[in-house]
Design a protein around this motif. Sequence first.
Motif, PDB file in Angstrom:
ATOM      1  N   VAL A 166       0.980  -0.997  -0.141  1.00  0.00           N
ATOM      2  CA  VAL A 166      -0.149  -0.121   0.141  1.00  0.00           C
ATOM      3  C   VAL A 166       0.960   1.222  -0.042  1.00  0.00           C
ATOM      4  O   VAL A 166       2.074   1.793   0.723  1.00  0.00           O
ATOM      5  N   VAL A 167       0.720   1.600  -1.120  1.00  0.00           N
ATOM      6  CA  VAL A 167       1.664   3.074  -1.565  1.00  0.00           C
ATOM      7  C   VAL A 167       0.666   4.088  -0.819  1.00  0.00           C
ATOM      8  O   VAL A 167      -0.270   4.722  -1.586  1.00  0.00           O
ATOM      9  N   ALA A 168       0.969   5.209  -0.624  1.00  0.00           N
ATOM     10  CA  ALA A 168       0.474   6.725   0.205  1.00  0.00           C
ATOM     11  C   ALA A 168       0.296   8.141  -0.890  1.00  0.00           C
ATOM     12  O   ALA A 168       2.601   7.792  -0.089  1.00  0.00           O
ATOM     13  N   LEU A 169       0.012   8.614  -1.533  1.00  0.00           N
ATOM     14  CA  LEU A 169       0.478   9.494  -2.310  1.00  0.00           C
ATOM     15  C   LEU A 169       0.265  11.029  -1.718  1.00  0.00           C
ATOM     16  O   LEU A 169      -0.877  11.607  -1.790  1.00  0.00           O
ATOM     17  N   LEU A 170       1.350  11.778  -1.237  1.00  0.00           N
ATOM     18  CA  LEU A 170       0.260  12.932  -0.172  1.00  0.00           C
ATOM     19  C   LEU A 170       0.826  14.241  -1.166  1.00  0.00           C
ATOM     20  O   LEU A 170       1.938  14.218  -2.169  1.00  0.00           O
ATOM     21  N   GLY A 171       0.278  15.487  -0.011  1.00  0.00           N
ATOM     22  CA  GLY A 171       0.857  16.555  -1.289  1.00  0.00           C
ATOM     23  C   GLY A 171      -0.620  17.473  -1.180  1.00  0.00           C
ATOM     24  O   GLY A 171      -1.677  17.201  -1.183  1.00  0.00           O
ATOM     25  N   ALA A 172       0.313  18.933  -1.321  1.00  0.00           N
ATOM     26  CA  ALA A 172      -0.735  19.585  -1.583  1.00  0.00           C
ATOM     27  C   ALA A 172      -1.730  20.103  -2.811  1.00  0.00           C
ATOM     28  O   ALA A 172      -1.325  19.685  -3.575  1.00  0.00           O
ATOM     29  N   ASN A 173      -2.828  20.436  -2.756  1.00  0.00           N
ATOM     30  CA  ASN A 173      -3.392  21.270  -3.636  1.00  0.00           C
ATOM     31  C   ASN A 173      -2.857  21.848  -4.851  1.00  0.00           C
ATOM     32  O   ASN A 173      -2.723  22.452  -4.129  1.00  0.00           O
ATOM     33  N   GLY A 174      -3.311  21.232  -5.959  1.00  0.00           N
ATOM     34  CA  GLY A 174      -2.284  21.670  -6.844  1.00  0.00           C
ATOM     35  C   GLY A 174      -1.158  20.784  -7.562  1.00  0.00           C
ATOM     36  O   GLY A 174      -0.166  21.113  -8.474  1.00  0.00           O
ATOM     37  N   ALA A 175      -0.666  19.733  -6.148  1.00  0.00           N
ATOM     38  CA  ALA A 175       0.616  19.316  -6.715  1.00  0.00           C
ATOM     39  C   ALA A 175       0.859  18.130  -7.745  1.00  0.00           C
ATOM     40  O   ALA A 175       1.944  18.460  -8.010  1.00  0.00           O
ATOM     41  N   GLY A 176      -0.570  17.673  -8.480  1.00  0.00           N
ATOM     42  CA  GLY A 176      -0.305  17.158  -9.221  1.00  0.00           C
ATOM     43  C   GLY A 176      -0.343  15.682  -9.153  1.00  0.00           C
ATOM     44  O   GLY A 176      -0.318  14.293 -10.290  1.00  0.00           O
ATOM     45  N   LYS A 177      -1.434  15.625  -8.109  1.00  0.00           N
ATOM     46  CA  LYS A 177      -1.501  13.567  -8.115  1.00  0.00           C
ATOM     47  C   LYS A 177      -2.743  13.263  -8.842  1.00  0.00           C
ATOM     48  O   LYS A 177      -2.104  12.707  -8.781  1.00  0.00           O
ATOM     49  N   SER A 178      -3.849  13.832  -8.839  1.00  0.00           N
ATOM     50  CA  SER A 178      -4.928  13.289 -10.072  1.00  0.00           C
ATOM     51  C   SER A 178      -4.441  13.324 -11.140  1.00  0.00           C
ATOM     52  O   SER A 178      -4.740  12.464 -11.980  1.00  0.00           O
ATOM     53  N   THR A 179      -3.388  14.285 -11.696  1.00  0.00           N
ATOM     54  CA  THR A 179      -2.800  14.406 -12.802  1.00  0.00           C
ATOM     55  C   THR A 179      -2.389  13.367 -13.118  1.00  0.00           C
ATOM     56  O   THR A 179      -2.589  11.821 -14.038  1.00  0.00           O
ATOM     57  N   LEU A 180      -1.226  12.962 -12.034  1.00  0.00           N
ATOM     58  CA  LEU A 180      -0.379  11.214 -11.384  1.00  0.00           C
ATOM     59  C   LEU A 180      -1.614  10.050 -12.198  1.00  0.00           C
ATOM     60  O   LEU A 180      -1.301   9.179 -13.041  1.00  0.00           O
ATOM     61  N   MET A 181      -2.604   9.943 -11.147  1.00  0.00           N
ATOM     62  CA  MET A 181      -3.256   9.097 -11.216  1.00  0.00           C
ATOM     63  C   MET A 181      -4.503   8.763 -12.777  1.00  0.00           C
ATOM     64  O   MET A 181      -4.293   7.862 -12.952  1.00  0.00           O
ATOM     65  N   LYS A 182      -4.401   9.971 -12.995  1.00  0.00           N
ATOM     66  CA  LYS A 182      -5.263   9.980 -14.563  1.00  0.00           C
ATOM     67  C   LYS A 182      -4.135   9.257 -15.365  1.00  0.00           C
ATOM     68  O   LYS A 182      -4.215   8.688 -16.627  1.00  0.00           O
ATOM     69  N   ALA A 183      -3.025   9.869 -15.996  1.00  0.00           N
ATOM     70  CA  ALA A 183      -1.557   9.571 -16.297  1.00  0.00           C
ATOM     71  C   ALA A 183      -1.697   7.433 -16.183  1.00  0.00           C
ATOM     72  O   ALA A 183      -1.893   6.726 -16.890  1.00  0.00           O
ATOM     73  N   LEU A 184      -1.739   7.278 -14.749  1.00  0.00           N
ATOM     74  CA  LEU A 184      -1.616   5.970 -14.466  1.00  0.00           C
ATOM     75  C   LEU A 184      -2.966   5.429 -15.148  1.00  0.00           C
ATOM     76  O   LEU A 184      -2.922   4.308 -15.132  1.00  0.00           O
ATOM     77  N   ALA A 185      -4.290   6.257 -14.924  1.00  0.00           N
ATOM     78  CA  ALA A 185      -5.044   5.103 -15.441  1.00  0.00           C
ATOM     79  C   ALA A 185      -4.957   5.454 -17.028  1.00  0.00           C
ATOM     80  O   ALA A 185      -6.456   4.377 -17.535  1.00  0.00           O
ATOM     81  N   GLY A 186      -4.154   5.330 -18.076  1.00  0.00           N
ATOM     82  CA  GLY A 186      -4.833   5.826 -18.994  1.00  0.00           C
ATOM     83  C   GLY A 186      -5.371   7.088 -19.463  1.00  0.00           C
ATOM     84  O   GLY A 186      -5.715   6.879 -20.738  1.00  0.00           O
ATOM     85  N   LEU A 187      -6.597   7.210 -19.334  1.00  0.00           N
ATOM     86  CA  LEU A 187      -7.438   9.013 -18.830  1.00  0.00           C
ATOM     87  C   LEU A 187      -7.060  10.207 -19.680  1.00  0.00           C
ATOM     88  O   LEU A 187      -6.682  11.191 -19.988  1.00  0.00           O
ATOM     89  N   HIS A 188      -5.139  10.749 -18.980  1.00  0.00           N
ATOM     90  CA  HIS A 188      -4.038  11.116 -19.481  1.00  0.00           C
ATOM     91  C   HIS A 188      -2.982  10.995 -19.877  1.00  0.00           C
ATOM     92  O   HIS A 188      -1.771  10.556 -19.350  1.00  0.00           O
ATOM     93  N   GLU A 193      -9.633   1.521 -21.240  1.00  0.00           N
ATOM     94  CA  GLU A 193      -9.663   0.513 -21.911  1.00  0.00           C
ATOM     95  C   GLU A 193      -8.629  -0.673 -21.423  1.00  0.00           C
ATOM     96  O   GLU A 193      -8.221  -1.621 -20.505  1.00  0.00           O
ATOM     97  N   GLN A 194      -7.021  -0.243 -22.197  1.00  0.00           N
ATOM     98  CA  GLN A 194      -6.478  -1.494 -22.362  1.00  0.00           C
ATOM     99  C   GLN A 194      -6.319  -1.662 -20.971  1.00  0.00           C
ATOM    100  O   GLN A 194      -5.192  -2.604 -20.706  1.00  0.00           O
ATOM    101  N   VAL A 195      -5.624  -0.237 -20.309  1.00  0.00           N
ATOM    102  CA  VAL A 195      -4.991  -0.395 -18.914  1.00  0.00           C
ATOM    103  C   VAL A 195      -6.057  -0.895 -17.938  1.00  0.00           C
ATOM    104  O   VAL A 195      -5.330  -1.681 -16.693  1.00  0.00           O
ATOM    105  N   VAL A 196      -7.634  -0.865 -17.592  1.00  0.00           N
ATOM    106  CA  VAL A 196      -7.892  -1.310 -17.189  1.00  0.00           C
ATOM    107  C   VAL A 196      -8.019  -2.626 -17.647  1.00  0.00           C
ATOM    108  O   VAL A 196      -8.397  -4.010 -16.828  1.00  0.00           O
ATOM    109  N   ALA A 197      -8.321  -3.101 -18.847  1.00  0.00           N
ATOM    110  CA  ALA A 197      -8.199  -5.011 -18.455  1.00  0.00           C
ATOM    111  C   ALA A 197      -6.200  -5.170 -18.378  1.00  0.00           C
ATOM    112  O   ALA A 197      -6.628  -7.392 -17.542  1.00  0.00           O
ATOM    113  N   ARG A 198      -5.543  -4.611 -18.883  1.00  0.00           N
ATOM    114  CA  ARG A 198      -4.439  -5.174 -18.104  1.00  0.00           C
ATOM    115  C   ARG A 198      -4.063  -4.942 -16.115  1.00  0.00           C
ATOM    116  O   ARG A 198      -3.515  -5.882 -15.614  1.00  0.00           O
ATOM    117  N   GLY A 199      -5.464  -5.307 -15.607  1.00  0.00           N
ATOM    118  CA  GLY A 199      -5.060  -4.609 -14.489  1.00  0.00           C
ATOM    119  C   GLY A 199      -5.631  -3.596 -13.470  1.00  0.00           C
ATOM    120  O   GLY A 199      -5.300  -3.081 -12.237  1.00  0.00           O
TER     121      GLY A 199
END
Length: 238
Positions: free
Chosen positions: A34-56, A76-82
């Motif tokens: 379990v890895v936590a990703l911390l940081g203030a608003n605007g740090a880029g956490k959601s952008t990273l999560m979207k990139a990991l999910a293939g949404l950005h 969809e390909q990212v989801v298919a890979r788990g």
Amino acid sequence: GQGREMLGVGALVAGYGAEPVLHGIDLQVRQGEVVALLGANGAGKSTLMKALAGLHRPVQGGIHLEGLELKNFGAEQVVARGVVLVPEGRQVFPELSVLDNIRLGAFLQPADRDARVEEQLRRFPRLRDRLHQRAGLLSGGEQQMLAIARALMARPRILLLDEPSLGLAPKVIAELFAALDQLRREGMTLLLVDQMAGLALALADRAYVIEGGRVVAQGTAADIAADGALAQAYLGQQ
Ligand code: ATP
């Protein structure tokens, strides 16, 4: 036990215009960790999560799942890979029933769907009580449980959670973290963004702190939690 690297992010650059939001992120998540990703608003956490999910789509760098390069895959390909994201704001389909929302999570993996719905209803009994109601009528906490149940229907190998506690009452947040702890004990690999840094660090094995699109600290969750200067500078509300 935690094993080999599952997800690896290398020198990841991403943004929305000329100026990047992420300036070269490196991070790893091992199997069962379990890895936590911390940081203030605007740090880029959601952008990273979207990139990991293939949404950005990132501009540069790599995203690897057990050696497989995912950077140019669509969602969809990212989801298919788990790699499955529970997005910020839950994003349930408000007009659909709770049951249909859960079922939708299995759209790429339809085998044994009904048995797997049953598994999620045992995990989240409150959803069973609301099964045929419109999802839009659920409380925020119930919608969050629904979003997690829907994500689990996709048979994730790693679950990405973006701000799951946002807007929830303390009691509901405690229930949410208990559910995440249960997933951890089942061996699920989790990458969690949450403003509740204290709770996130109590759940996590390791943590990364992101500021201005860069990793400014990383370590075991215990070491990050014990770092008073970090807590004051970056970790926000507890
Ligand atoms: P928060 O907790 O507020 O969501 P965050 O760490 O998740 O913060 P991001 O949402 O990744 O941060 O945002 C990082 C930066 O990117 C911010 O400056 C934000 O304004 C900008 N940004 C986010 N989404 C977009 C978008 N779709 N278009 C343009 N800029 C964006």
